[in-house]
Design an enzyme around this catalytic site. Sequence first.
Site, short mmCIF file in Angstrom:
data_model
loop_
_atom_site.label_atom_id
_atom_site.label_comp_id
_atom_site.label_asym_id
_atom_site.label_seq_id
_atom_site.Cartn_x
_atom_site.Cartn_y
_atom_site.Cartn_z
N GLU A 39 -9.16 17.48 33.60
CA GLU A 39 -8.01 18.19 33.02
C GLU A 39 -7.49 17.45 31.79
O GLU A 39 -6.84 18.05 30.93
CB GLU A 39 -6.88 18.29 34.05
CG GLU A 39 -6.99 19.45 35.00
CD GLU A 39 -6.75 20.79 34.32
OE1 GLU A 39 -5.66 21.01 33.79
OE2 GLU A 39 -7.67 21.62 34.35
N THR B 126 -9.07 12.74 35.82
CA THR B 126 -9.49 14.14 35.90
C THR B 126 -9.96 14.72 34.58
O THR B 126 -9.43 14.36 33.51
CB THR B 126 -8.32 15.00 36.43
OG1 THR B 126 -8.60 16.38 36.18
CG2 THR B 126 -6.99 14.66 35.75
N TYR C 116 0.73 18.05 34.71
CA TYR C 116 -0.21 17.33 35.58
C TYR C 116 -1.17 16.49 34.73
O TYR C 116 -1.34 15.28 34.96
CB TYR C 116 -0.99 18.33 36.44
CG TYR C 116 -2.21 17.74 37.12
CD1 TYR C 116 -2.09 16.99 38.28
CD2 TYR C 116 -3.50 17.95 36.60
CE1 TYR C 116 -3.22 16.45 38.91
CE2 TYR C 116 -4.62 17.42 37.22
CZ TYR C 116 -4.48 16.67 38.37
OH TYR C 116 -5.59 16.14 38.98
P1 NAP Z 1 -5.44 17.07 47.56
O1 NAP Z 1 -6.34 17.69 48.57
O2 NAP Z 1 -4.36 17.89 46.95
O3 NAP Z 1 -4.80 15.76 48.22
C1 NAP Z 1 -3.73 15.09 47.63
C2 NAP Z 1 -3.25 14.02 48.57
O4 NAP Z 1 -2.15 13.29 47.96
C3 NAP Z 1 -2.71 14.52 49.92
O5 NAP Z 1 -3.16 13.63 50.93
C4 NAP Z 1 -1.21 14.41 49.75
O6 NAP Z 1 -0.51 14.25 50.98
C5 NAP Z 1 -1.12 13.13 48.93
N1 NAP Z 1 0.17 12.95 48.25
C6 NAP Z 1 0.79 13.82 47.44
N2 NAP Z 1 1.95 13.30 46.99
C7 NAP Z 1 2.08 12.07 47.54
C8 NAP Z 1 3.06 11.06 47.48
N3 NAP Z 1 4.18 11.21 46.76
N4 NAP Z 1 2.86 9.90 48.17
C9 NAP Z 1 1.75 9.74 48.93
N5 NAP Z 1 0.78 10.69 49.04
C10 NAP Z 1 0.94 11.84 48.36
O7 NAP Z 1 -6.31 16.49 46.34
P2 NAP Z 1 -7.89 16.24 46.24
O8 NAP Z 1 -8.55 17.49 45.77
O9 NAP Z 1 -8.37 15.57 47.46
O10 NAP Z 1 -7.94 15.25 44.99
C11 NAP Z 1 -7.79 13.84 45.18
C12 NAP Z 1 -7.35 13.22 43.87
O11 NAP Z 1 -8.30 13.46 42.85
C13 NAP Z 1 -6.02 13.73 43.32
O12 NAP Z 1 -5.37 12.65 42.70
C14 NAP Z 1 -6.44 14.75 42.28
O13 NAP Z 1 -5.44 14.89 41.30
C15 NAP Z 1 -7.69 14.10 41.74
N6 NAP Z 1 -8.73 14.99 41.21
C16 NAP Z 1 -9.19 16.00 41.99
C17 NAP Z 1 -10.22 16.79 41.51
C18 NAP Z 1 -10.77 17.92 42.35
O14 NAP Z 1 -11.45 18.77 41.77
N7 NAP Z 1 -10.52 17.94 43.65
C19 NAP Z 1 -10.79 16.53 40.25
C20 NAP Z 1 -10.29 15.46 39.51
C21 NAP Z 1 -9.28 14.67 40.00
P3 NAP Z 1 0.06 15.54 51.82
O15 NAP Z 1 -1.06 15.97 52.71
O16 NAP Z 1 1.20 14.96 52.54
O17 NAP Z 1 0.44 16.58 50.81
N1 GDD Z 2 -5.43 28.19 41.49
C1 GDD Z 2 -5.78 29.34 40.89
N2 GDD Z 2 -5.39 30.50 41.49
N3 GDD Z 2 -6.47 29.30 39.75
C2 GDD Z 2 -6.83 30.46 39.19
C3 GDD Z 2 -6.50 31.70 39.76
C4 GDD Z 2 -5.73 31.72 40.95
O1 GDD Z 2 -5.39 32.76 41.49
N4 GDD Z 2 -7.01 32.67 38.97
C5 GDD Z 2 -7.64 32.08 37.97
N5 GDD Z 2 -7.53 30.74 38.08
C6 GDD Z 2 -8.06 29.76 37.12
C7 GDD Z 2 -7.03 28.72 36.67
O2 GDD Z 2 -6.18 29.27 35.68
C8 GDD Z 2 -7.97 27.64 36.14
O3 GDD Z 2 -8.39 27.94 34.84
C9 GDD Z 2 -9.18 27.74 37.09
O4 GDD Z 2 -9.07 29.00 37.78
C10 GDD Z 2 -9.27 26.63 38.13
O5 GDD Z 2 -8.00 26.52 38.76
P1 GDD Z 2 -7.79 25.56 40.04
O6 GDD Z 2 -8.81 25.88 41.07
O7 GDD Z 2 -6.36 25.64 40.40
O8 GDD Z 2 -8.20 24.13 39.50
P2 GDD Z 2 -7.83 23.37 38.14
O9 GDD Z 2 -9.07 23.35 37.32
O10 GDD Z 2 -6.60 23.86 37.53
O11 GDD Z 2 -7.52 21.90 38.70
C11 GDD Z 2 -8.38 21.29 39.67
O12 GDD Z 2 -9.40 20.55 39.02
C12 GDD Z 2 -8.91 19.44 38.25
C13 GDD Z 2 -10.14 18.79 37.62
O13 GDD Z 2 -10.51 19.48 36.46
C14 GDD Z 2 -7.51 20.40 40.57
O14 GDD Z 2 -8.30 19.92 41.63
C15 GDD Z 2 -6.96 19.22 39.80
O15 GDD Z 2 -6.28 18.32 40.71
C16 GDD Z 2 -8.14 18.49 39.13
O16 GDD Z 2 -7.66 17.39 38.39
#
Ligand code: NAP
Ligand code: GDD
Length: 344
Positions: free
Chosen positions: A128, A126, A150
């Site tokens: 992050e 990520t 995280y």
């Molecule tokens: P998500 O919607 O939160 O999905 C997370 C998945 O992980 C869910 O299916 C959840 O199952 C499963 N899980 C959580 N804890 C587990 C455990 N202990 N054992 C087995 N399964 C478990 O996340 P996403 O947005 O699809 O992201 C997919 C991956 O990419 C994550 O690893 C995230 O950190 C990473 N990532 C996401 C982004 C983004 O912007 N979306 C960016 C960079 C990296 P449940 O349904 O049971 O909770």
């Molecule tokens: N969730 C959330 N809720 N975020 C908020 C809010 C709120 O009410 N208000 C402001 N934010 C700001 C957060 O502080 C952060 O700076 C930004 O919005 C994005 O927050 P999220 O949407 O929660 O995503 P993230 O950037 O922290 O993390 C997501 O992206 C990562 C990749 O850069 C997640 O998908 C992570 O799993 C992923 O790794």
Amino acid sequence: MGKSALITGISGQDGAYLARLLVDKGYKVYGAQRRGASLNTARLEELGVLNEIETVPFELLEYANISSVLNQVAPDEVYNLAAQSFVGTSFDQPLYTGDVDGMGVLRMLEVLRSMGSKARFYQASTSEMFGKVKETPQNEETPFHPRSPYAVAKLYAHWIVVNYRESYNMFATSGILFNHESPLRGAEFVTRKVTLALARIVQGEQDVLSVGNVEAERDWGFAGDYVEGMWRMLQQDEPDDYVLATGRTTKVRDFITASAKALDLDLEWDGEGEQTTATDKKSGKVIVRVDPQFFRPAEVELLLGDAAKAKDKLGWEPTVQLEELTEMMVRADYDRIKNGSLKF
Ligand code: NAP
Ligand code: GDD
């Protein structure tokens, strides 16, 4: 015979899009799903792929379970998408997050190593990890400075993937993905929280959207594009690390304004910090407030990715612009509220 793939995190946003993509490419897809009181299949249903995959019970905390699943399934490709993925929660549950997001990845690699598996492994790393960014834009060479439990856990996972690749010659790849969103995004992440709340506000089901730091800037792309990039990474001759990003960054405040506009709301912003509000000009009502409960103990202020390597080596480029993504998410939530069909 076609290829097979195991996807962990199958019930999440990326799990659903990746399952759809791989099924369409002719893969036999195994969806690794952890146990819950009820099976969380709504996203797979929404993409019409639930009946085209085989689910297997899976828990990243359990070495023996991971071992039996990987031995039984023996997939050609493993996509490790499972994680405690919400940054905010990682401050409240740092040990759990470290165990799932860090040690969980080591468990998977150890199982694959001890099996002598030739499976290709994708780790969901990520942006992050760049955290308090050392340069802008960020690419594969940018030093890391994680800002949350995280991100620290994900950084461990990233380096253990690199280490297993270098030590044991495993095909282990780390995709450093910037934020990617969709109508299937979890409701606690800011984009979806905004589109869902505004869809409720215009239909009289909610009064105010409460958010945290509206000055944070993110490089937001469409999840459907990013799963294509994951797949391309595992089709290369050699494993490597790749950034996927759009190369454009936007403030949370501006995402809110644009989402409101898509619903014919014209917002006027006022105040600073905790006093920030946004008023709907037509009705004169305050519909957005900043609430410090959503601030994080340490914030990632700015992310902006440079995906030149992915373009060059994978031929990957994002196809959906933020305007289209915003419209897609707002429409989906408006319709779900209108039809009473909101499932996640
Ligand atoms: P998500 O919607 O939160 O999905 C997370 C998945 O992980 C869910 O299916 C959840 O199952 C499963 N899980 C959580 N804890 C587990 C455990 N202990 N054992 C087995 N399964 C478990 O996340 P996403 O947005 O699809 O992201 C997919 C991956 O990419 C994550 O690893 C995230 O950190 C990473 N990532 C996401 C982004 C983004 O912007 N979306 C960016 C960079 C990296 P449940 O349904 O049971 O909770
Ligand atoms: N969730 C959330 N809720 N975020 C908020 C809010 C709120 O009410 N208000 C402001 N934010 C700001 C957060 O502080 C952060 O700076 C930004 O919005 C994005 O927050 P999220 O949407 O929660 O995503 P993230 O950037 O922290 O993390 C997501 O992206 C990562 C990749 O850069 C997640 O998908 C992570 O799993 C992923 O790794």
